[in-house]
Design an enzyme around this catalytic site. Sequence first.
Site, PDB file in Angstrom:
ATOM      1  N   TRP A  52     -62.529 -15.079   4.836  1.00  0.00           N
ATOM      2  CA  TRP A  52     -61.412 -16.016   4.656  1.00  0.00           C
ATOM      3  C   TRP A  52     -61.867 -17.462   4.466  1.00  0.00           C
ATOM      4  CZ3 TRP A  52     -62.303 -19.471   8.376  1.00  0.00           C
ATOM      5  CH2 TRP A  52     -62.968 -19.030   9.524  1.00  0.00           C
ATOM      6  N   LYS A  88     -61.715  -6.056  -1.590  1.00  0.00           N
ATOM      7  CA  LYS A  88     -60.862  -6.178  -0.402  1.00  0.00           C
ATOM      8  C   LYS A  88     -61.057  -7.580   0.166  1.00  0.00           C
ATOM      9  CE  LYS A  88     -61.319  -5.783   3.883  1.00  0.00           C
ATOM     10  NZ  LYS A  88     -60.429  -6.913   4.196  1.00  0.00           N
ATOM     11  N   PRO A  89     -60.060  -8.457   0.012  1.00  0.00           N
ATOM     12  CA  PRO A  89     -60.200  -9.811   0.569  1.00  0.00           C
ATOM     13  C   PRO A  89     -59.873  -9.787   2.065  1.00  0.00           C
ATOM     14  CG  PRO A  89     -58.072  -9.602  -0.508  1.00  0.00           C
ATOM     15  CD  PRO A  89     -58.765  -8.259  -0.657  1.00  0.00           C
ATOM     16  N   ALA A  90     -60.106 -10.897   2.736  1.00  0.00           N
ATOM     17  CA  ALA A  90     -59.809 -10.982   4.171  1.00  0.00           C
ATOM     18  C   ALA A  90     -58.293 -10.978   4.396  1.00  0.00           C
ATOM     19  CB  ALA A  90     -60.422 -12.253   4.745  1.00  0.00           C
ATOM     20  N   GLY A 134     -69.583 -11.779   5.389  1.00  0.00           N
ATOM     21  CA  GLY A 134     -68.813 -11.821   6.628  1.00  0.00           C
ATOM     22  C   GLY A 134     -69.739 -11.837   7.825  1.00  0.00           C
ATOM     23  N   SER A 135     -69.238 -11.318   8.935  1.00  0.00           N
ATOM     24  CA  SER A 135     -70.006 -11.410  10.173  1.00  0.00           C
ATOM     25  C   SER A 135     -71.198 -10.453  10.172  1.00  0.00           C
ATOM     26  CB  SER A 135     -69.100 -11.073  11.359  1.00  0.00           C
ATOM     27  OG  SER A 135     -68.650  -9.744  11.232  1.00  0.00           O
ATOM     28  N   GLU A 191     -74.240 -10.871   2.923  1.00  0.00           N
ATOM     29  CA  GLU A 191     -74.388 -12.301   3.181  1.00  0.00           C
ATOM     30  C   GLU A 191     -73.697 -12.530   4.519  1.00  0.00           C
ATOM     31  OE1 GLU A 191     -73.942 -15.699   3.871  1.00  0.00           O
ATOM     32  OE2 GLU A 191     -72.548 -15.987   2.196  1.00  0.00           O
ATOM     33  N   LEU A 192     -74.508 -12.715   5.563  1.00  0.00           N
ATOM     34  CA  LEU A 192     -73.966 -12.666   6.923  1.00  0.00           C
ATOM     35  C   LEU A 192     -73.983 -14.037   7.587  1.00  0.00           C
ATOM     36  CD1 LEU A 192     -75.695  -9.273   7.797  1.00  0.00           C
ATOM     37  CD2 LEU A 192     -73.475  -9.676   6.728  1.00  0.00           C
ATOM     38  N   CYS A 233     -70.886 -20.526   6.628  1.00  0.00           N
ATOM     39  CA  CYS A 233     -72.090 -19.894   7.194  1.00  0.00           C
ATOM     40  C   CYS A 233     -73.311 -20.784   6.979  1.00  0.00           C
ATOM     41  CB  CYS A 233     -72.289 -18.502   6.628  1.00  0.00           C
ATOM     42  SG  CYS A 233     -72.036 -18.444   4.874  1.00  0.00           S
ATOM     43  N   GLU A 246     -73.401 -19.139  16.353  1.00  0.00           N
ATOM     44  CA  GLU A 246     -72.692 -19.961  15.366  1.00  0.00           C
ATOM     45  C   GLU A 246     -71.464 -20.593  16.012  1.00  0.00           C
ATOM     46  OE1 GLU A 246     -72.036 -18.722  10.771  1.00  0.00           O
ATOM     47  OE2 GLU A 246     -71.846 -17.106  12.189  1.00  0.00           O
TER      48      GLU A 246
HETATM   49  P1  ADP Z   1     -64.866 -12.944  10.434  1.00  0.00           P
HETATM   50  O1  ADP Z   1     -65.211 -12.757  11.864  1.00  0.00           O
HETATM   51  O2  ADP Z   1     -65.387 -14.158   9.819  1.00  0.00           O
HETATM   52  O3  ADP Z   1     -63.445 -12.667  10.087  1.00  0.00           O
HETATM   53  P2  ADP Z   1     -65.511 -10.327   9.506  1.00  0.00           P
HETATM   54  O4  ADP Z   1     -66.873  -9.779   9.255  1.00  0.00           O
HETATM   55  O5  ADP Z   1     -64.695  -9.723  10.576  1.00  0.00           O
HETATM   56  O6  ADP Z   1     -65.735 -11.867   9.691  1.00  0.00           O
HETATM   57  O7  ADP Z   1     -64.641 -10.266   8.169  1.00  0.00           O
HETATM   58  C1  ADP Z   1     -65.168 -10.420   6.879  1.00  0.00           C
HETATM   59  C2  ADP Z   1     -64.530  -9.388   5.979  1.00  0.00           C
HETATM   60  O8  ADP Z   1     -64.884  -8.095   6.462  1.00  0.00           O
HETATM   61  C3  ADP Z   1     -63.001  -9.415   5.959  1.00  0.00           C
HETATM   62  O9  ADP Z   1     -62.550  -9.100   4.666  1.00  0.00           O
HETATM   63  C4  ADP Z   1     -62.633  -8.313   6.932  1.00  0.00           C
HETATM   64  O10 ADP Z   1     -61.372  -7.750   6.683  1.00  0.00           O
HETATM   65  C5  ADP Z   1     -63.722  -7.307   6.632  1.00  0.00           C
HETATM   66  N1  ADP Z   1     -63.965  -6.329   7.702  1.00  0.00           N
HETATM   67  C6  ADP Z   1     -63.836  -6.479   9.040  1.00  0.00           C
HETATM   68  N2  ADP Z   1     -64.158  -5.332   9.680  1.00  0.00           N
HETATM   69  C7  ADP Z   1     -64.523  -4.439   8.730  1.00  0.00           C
HETATM   70  C8  ADP Z   1     -64.961  -3.076   8.745  1.00  0.00           C
HETATM   71  N3  ADP Z   1     -65.132  -2.401   9.883  1.00  0.00           N
HETATM   72  N4  ADP Z   1     -65.241  -2.480   7.562  1.00  0.00           N
HETATM   73  C9  ADP Z   1     -65.101  -3.153   6.409  1.00  0.00           C
HETATM   74  N5  ADP Z   1     -64.693  -4.436   6.323  1.00  0.00           N
HETATM   75  C10 ADP Z   1     -64.393  -5.068   7.455  1.00  0.00           C
END
Ligand code: ADP
Length: 480
Positions: A154, A178-180, A231-232, A253-254, A287, A384
């Site tokens: 996001w 798949k966006p956030a 993402g995370s 990219e974490l 990040c 972070e």
């Molecule tokens: P943040 O903590 O910054 O929201 P996330 O890693 O949870 O980071 O989210 C980044 C993306 O990964 C979002 O699009 C989220 O919906 C998606 N996401 C979260 N959990 C999963 C999962 N188990 N499998 C696939 N995508 C996921």
Amino acid sequence: MVETQHSVEKMYIDGEWEASLSGEFLEVVNPANNETIGSVAYGGRKEASRAIQAAENSFMNWKNLTAKERGSILEEIYNLMIQERKELAYTLTLEQGKPLKEAEGEINQAADFVKWYAEEGKRLYGNVIPQSDSDKRILTWYEPVGVTAAITPWNFPISMVTRKLAPALSAGCTVVLKPAEATPLSAIKLFELFERAGLPKGVANLVIGDPIDIGEEFLTNKTVKKISFTGSTEVGKKLYRGSADHVKRVSLELGGHAPFIVFDDADLEQAVEGVLQSKFRNAGQTCVSANRIYVQKNIVNDFTDLLIQRFQEMKMGNGLNEDTTIGPVINKSAIEKIQKQVEDAQNKNANLMLGGKPVDGEGFFFEPTILTNVTDDMLMSKEETFGPVLGVWTFDTDEEVIKRANNTDYGLASYFYTQSLKRTYQISEGLEYGIIGLNDPNPAVAQAPFGGFKESGIGREGGFYGIQEFVDVKYLSIKL
Ligand code: ADP
């Protein structure tokens, strides 16, 4: 199911705008005031599966176009993004919170990726390799890996999407995005432009919904050949593990935990300006945000004085207001995480110079904060922050600061400020990071390889490197 006052925005599958099969939807809120700004269809595995099938069905036709033909559609997407820049930026600010000017900057950068890759596909050259037998010839060329699943966060709801989709499409892959959950509206706006640009149906699909469900489909469906995720670290590791069963290609990219080192020969004004930009852009939610500011001990007082002085010029507020330079953070749990770090630092004798607490009211605002006397035993040193909190650590020697800067599992971005040539080499060679900004707080551009060492990820995005993530090399051995 509750009634919504907003019309429900749809997903984009196989060239059609579709509600979720269950009829479920998700409300999207503005983090500046917690008001609902829209509703979007909320799907899951079934929608993801349909989107993957659509991407598979369109793959051969898309792959068989020339790079020039694919490039001209990307060029048209770029033109539309520039034309609709204001509207895209407005939607982005509304659902994500960053100041409008920053949002426009993000749209420009996002469009840059599209423009770059509109051309880069044409430069995916193969090779003729010198043979070892005189009656043989060896040729190589690149082919797209196939259906690609992209998962985006996001914090940059548009540029993270084009940074993945533009190289994938340019290489000849078809995609499912798949966006956030927090920022689907920006992605929908972008896909409207894809449609207007004439992208053939099924080539790019948008699914919105349950991340675990959709992620599971991406992992278990054999048709998906590649997963590109930002993402995370926690979710990235899950996807990495889950990709093993079908040996899917993965780009990750974490997280980051960027050190920002200010040496005693640095231009202090430039360093302070840099740290403010790096720390407070997107309210610290990037990040590559400067997370640990190491200042050489003999200049720390001058540095802090100047920092506090310049800091007063920053203005927190709703991103839609002209004069706002820092917007809200994304949600309540972000506030809680930041607050925990600040309290921990204070309990361990950090000095609170400015800010330090959440702002009362409906939105998710945390006062821009400066802490000095931060030490390596504090939470801020270990994780972070992802918020507008700036901590200042001190150091004595170059050797010491490199060691401390590298003392983390992350390895995405790092920064250092110096005028010395010797330090330029020694420090940049010593830092275990994929990206280094020397006197530069903002190194990310479309043509450079963005990505991390260690647990910050795998693969690179941007430039020549970015398109390599979406192709396989094939080699043909010919006996004459
Ligand atoms: P943040 O903590 O910054 O929201 P996330 O890693 O949870 O980071 O989210 C980044 C993306 O990964 C979002 O699009 C989220 O919906 C998606 N996401 C979260 N959990 C999963 C999962 N188990 N499998 C696939 N995508 C996921």
